[in-house]
Design an enzyme around this catalytic site. Sequence first.
Site, short mmCIF file in Angstrom:
data_model
loop_
_atom_site.label_atom_id
_atom_site.label_comp_id
_atom_site.label_asym_id
_atom_site.label_seq_id
_atom_site.Cartn_x
_atom_site.Cartn_y
_atom_site.Cartn_z
N ASP A 9 0.80 -1.24 0.00
CA ASP A 9 0.00 0.00 0.00
C ASP A 9 0.83 1.29 0.00
O ASP A 9 0.55 2.22 0.76
CB ASP A 9 -0.94 0.02 1.21
CG ASP A 9 -1.91 -1.15 1.23
OD1 ASP A 9 -1.90 -1.95 0.27
OD2 ASP A 9 -2.68 -1.27 2.20
N ASP A 49 -4.70 -0.74 -1.81
CA ASP A 49 -6.04 -0.53 -1.25
C ASP A 49 -6.92 0.04 -2.36
O ASP A 49 -6.54 1.03 -3.02
CB ASP A 49 -5.95 0.48 -0.09
CG ASP A 49 -6.46 -0.09 1.22
OD1 ASP A 49 -6.60 -1.32 1.34
OD2 ASP A 49 -6.70 0.71 2.15
N HIS A 51 -10.78 0.79 -2.55
CA HIS A 51 -12.11 0.77 -1.93
C HIS A 51 -13.19 1.39 -2.81
O HIS A 51 -12.94 2.43 -3.45
CB HIS A 51 -12.09 1.57 -0.62
CG HIS A 51 -11.24 0.97 0.45
ND1 HIS A 51 -11.33 -0.34 0.86
CD2 HIS A 51 -10.26 1.53 1.24
CE1 HIS A 51 -10.47 -0.56 1.83
NE2 HIS A 51 -9.80 0.56 2.08
N HIS A 84 -10.75 6.88 2.08
CA HIS A 84 -9.39 6.84 1.55
C HIS A 84 -9.26 5.78 0.46
O HIS A 84 -10.01 4.81 0.43
CB HIS A 84 -8.37 6.55 2.66
CG HIS A 84 -8.51 5.17 3.26
ND1 HIS A 84 -9.44 4.87 4.23
CD2 HIS A 84 -7.84 4.01 3.02
CE1 HIS A 84 -9.35 3.60 4.56
NE2 HIS A 84 -8.38 3.04 3.83
N LYS A 109 -7.08 -4.83 -3.03
CA LYS A 109 -7.78 -5.37 -1.87
C LYS A 109 -8.76 -4.33 -1.33
O LYS A 109 -8.67 -3.15 -1.67
CB LYS A 109 -6.79 -5.78 -0.78
CG LYS A 109 -5.94 -4.64 -0.22
CD LYS A 109 -4.86 -5.17 0.71
CE LYS A 109 -4.01 -4.06 1.31
NZ LYS A 109 -4.70 -3.26 2.32
N CYS A 154 -1.84 -2.78 7.90
CA CYS A 154 -1.79 -3.62 6.71
C CYS A 154 -0.50 -4.42 6.59
O CYS A 154 -0.51 -5.56 6.12
CB CYS A 154 -2.03 -2.78 5.46
SG CYS A 154 -3.69 -2.03 5.45
#
Length: 206
Positions: A9, A49, A51, A84, A109, A154
């Site tokens: 990340d 990341d 989202h 975020h 992810k 993470c």
Amino acid sequence: MTKALLLIDIQNGFCPGGNLPVAEGADIVPIANSLMNSGHYDLVVASQDWHPANHGSFASQHPGKTPFDMGELSGQPQVMWPDHCVQGTPDAEFHPELNVSAIEYVQRKGENPAVDSYSAFRDNDRSALTGLAAYLRDRNVTELDIMGLATDYCVQFSALDAVDMLPGVKIRLIADGCRGIDPKGVDDALSTMRAAGVEIIQSSDI
């Protein structure tokens, strides 16, 4: 023997100026670039990341909650994060100075809005797998070095899952290639990882 480097990340969202910045987060970018260019690794992979805008870990999705409050998601305690690394936004992009051309595979992810995903290997409910472990097994990885953001979230979850899901693979954490959110959390994370069998090293050891 296949030696792999896993970057966790290293995104704008977790660096100064991002929506969930880790102090000095951008300082690890030169370390990552140096390691990728060192010739030591046969394979470089990275997690990202990624989202949806309505992710359930966001405080904005829970009326009355503010960022860093504790709440619940999928029946588990959940930190309520600021929005975020939303898919397709600059916040979700890799740090602009990171040498992404050296990264062979990116594991996204956190795409399921109903569960958070700290680990690059599986969701926090420990059921849905991302596929990263299978990818690394297919590439016959025997040594995996891990670095990135953030140490106490993470990075820690990814390292512990690597030990659990990649039996027989040597797992090392590059401590100076990580930055964390909470100093005590970082100390606890390092102790937990070490107890699980993760070797803690410095980039100068490589």
